[in-house]
Enzyme design. Structure first.
Site, mmCIF file in Angstrom:
data_model
loop_
_atom_site.group_PDB
_atom_site.id
_atom_site.type_symbol
_atom_site.label_atom_id
_atom_site.label_comp_id
_atom_site.label_asym_id
_atom_site.label_seq_id
_atom_site.Cartn_x
_atom_site.Cartn_y
_atom_site.Cartn_z
ATOM 1 N N LYS A 69 0.879 -1.354 -0.057
ATOM 2 C CA LYS A 69 0.101 0.140 0.088
ATOM 3 C C LYS A 69 0.838 1.258 0.202
ATOM 4 O O LYS A 69 0.597 2.130 -0.898
ATOM 5 C CB LYS A 69 -1.064 0.330 0.942
ATOM 6 C CG LYS A 69 -1.973 -1.187 1.063
ATOM 7 C CD LYS A 69 -2.801 -0.613 2.122
ATOM 8 C CE LYS A 69 -4.423 -1.537 2.230
ATOM 9 N NZ LYS A 69 -5.317 -1.240 2.996
ATOM 10 N N ASP A 105 -9.763 3.189 1.192
ATOM 11 C CA ASP A 105 -9.888 2.754 2.992
ATOM 12 C C ASP A 105 -10.754 3.570 3.274
ATOM 13 O O ASP A 105 -11.555 3.972 4.769
ATOM 14 C CB ASP A 105 -8.484 2.651 3.656
ATOM 15 C CG ASP A 105 -8.392 1.224 2.577
ATOM 16 O OD1 ASP A 105 -9.023 0.245 2.571
ATOM 17 O OD2 ASP A 105 -7.415 1.140 3.318
#
Ligand code: ATR
Length: 281
Positions: A69, A105
């Site tokens: 990520k 997210d």
């Protein structure tokens, strides 16, 4: 399902790729929306090759998970401003050969709260934890102009995040009931198999708070059970997972996501599997 030359390719990259619910919810959403696309597990060690590979193979979109990520940020053609602030990307979109990195997210954490409260501007929010998930949540909260307090077991990590976003910080041991509107459990504590654990004592809970947990296996953590018992509104971790996927679907397809189908697909799978594996949003 029919595969033909027009079938668009999506997937999830990470290494090692543990079990993920993303292929299930996205393939079901494509089917429901009659979109000619498929979403696969794509285990990947070499992140340098991801963006050129997407272009060369016409891969339309990817989910990015542990451990890539952060690392993928330096390889994309463009970073969405929120992903840049957070320093982490969980979604790649190939726009005709131009690959953009997003962080959904953050959106996933905020949307279920907005659904409960309308706006979260000025709301007092306690975030428990300062890891990757807490970080995305905190930046999203900041963007919404919430008033954020962070508590974390490791002082240094918590202080660093608090400083970056202009939040208050307390060590986990000094947590107390300070009249928060929203309490977000953003650590991995309580995840299967340690389902009886909570990062803080239940004494910090009080009935007026909205309590959210990022852990989604079990679907209802002990923290949420305790919160429910005293009358708090609770937001289970699966909601954050669903909304991050909803935003991905919208970015990739330009269409509204069939959220109810995505949610019921994930929940029925987890109900069947409950207790088998630790997972969080
Ligand atoms: P993720 O990226 O999934 O958020 P992470 O970066 O490893 O995972 O962060 C995990 C978070 O859970 C951290 O805030 C961690 O606290 P530390 O910074 O002190 O490590 C917190 N955490 C993990 N286990 C914990 C425990 N047993 N008690 C309290 N906090 C815990």
């Amino acid at each position: 399902m029919r595969i033909n030359p027009e079938t668009e390719l999506f997937g999830i990259i990470g290494y090692p790729l543990s079990h993920s619910l993303s292929p299930m919810i996205h393939n079901r959403a494509f089917e429901e929306s009659k979109i000619n696309a498929i979403y696969l597990y794509l285990p990947c060690r070499d992140i340098k090759g991801v963006v050129p590979g997407m272009k060369s193979l016409s891969i339309k979109g990817l989910s990015v998970t542990i451990p890539h990520k952060e690392g993928i940020c330096q390889h994309v053609d463009e970073l969405d401003p929120l992903a840049e602030e957070i320093g982490a990307v969980n979604t790649l979109l190939n726009r005709d050969g131009h690959v953009v990195g997003y962080n959904t997210d953050a959106y996933g954490a905020i949307m279920p709260l907005k659904k409960e409260l309308g706006s979260i501007k000025g709301r007092r929010v306690l975030v428990i934890g300062a890891g990757g998930a807490a970080r995305a949540i905190c930046f999203a909260l900041k963007k919404e102009e919430a008033e954020i307090t962070i508590v974390n077991r490791t002082k240094k990590r918590g202080q660093r995040l608090a400083q970056e976003i202009g939040a208050r910080f307390y060590p986990l041991s000094e947590i107390s009931n300070r009249g928060f509107d929203i309490i977000i459990q953003a650590t991995s504590v309580g995840m299967y198999p340690d389902v009886d654990k909570m990062p803080v004592s239940k004494e910090i809970l009080y009935p007026d708070a909205i309590v959210m947990d990022i852990v989604y296996n079990p679907l209802e953590t002990r923290f949420l059970k305790e919160a429910k018992k005293i009358g708090c509104k609770v937001v289970p971790g699966i909601e954050m997972f669903i909304y991050q996927g909803v935003r991905q679907f919208e970015l990739w397809t330009g269409r509204d996501a069939p959220i109810d189908i995505m949610r019921s697909t994930a929940i029925s799978y987890l109900k069947g599997k409950e207790g088998e594996k630790g997972e969080k949003a």
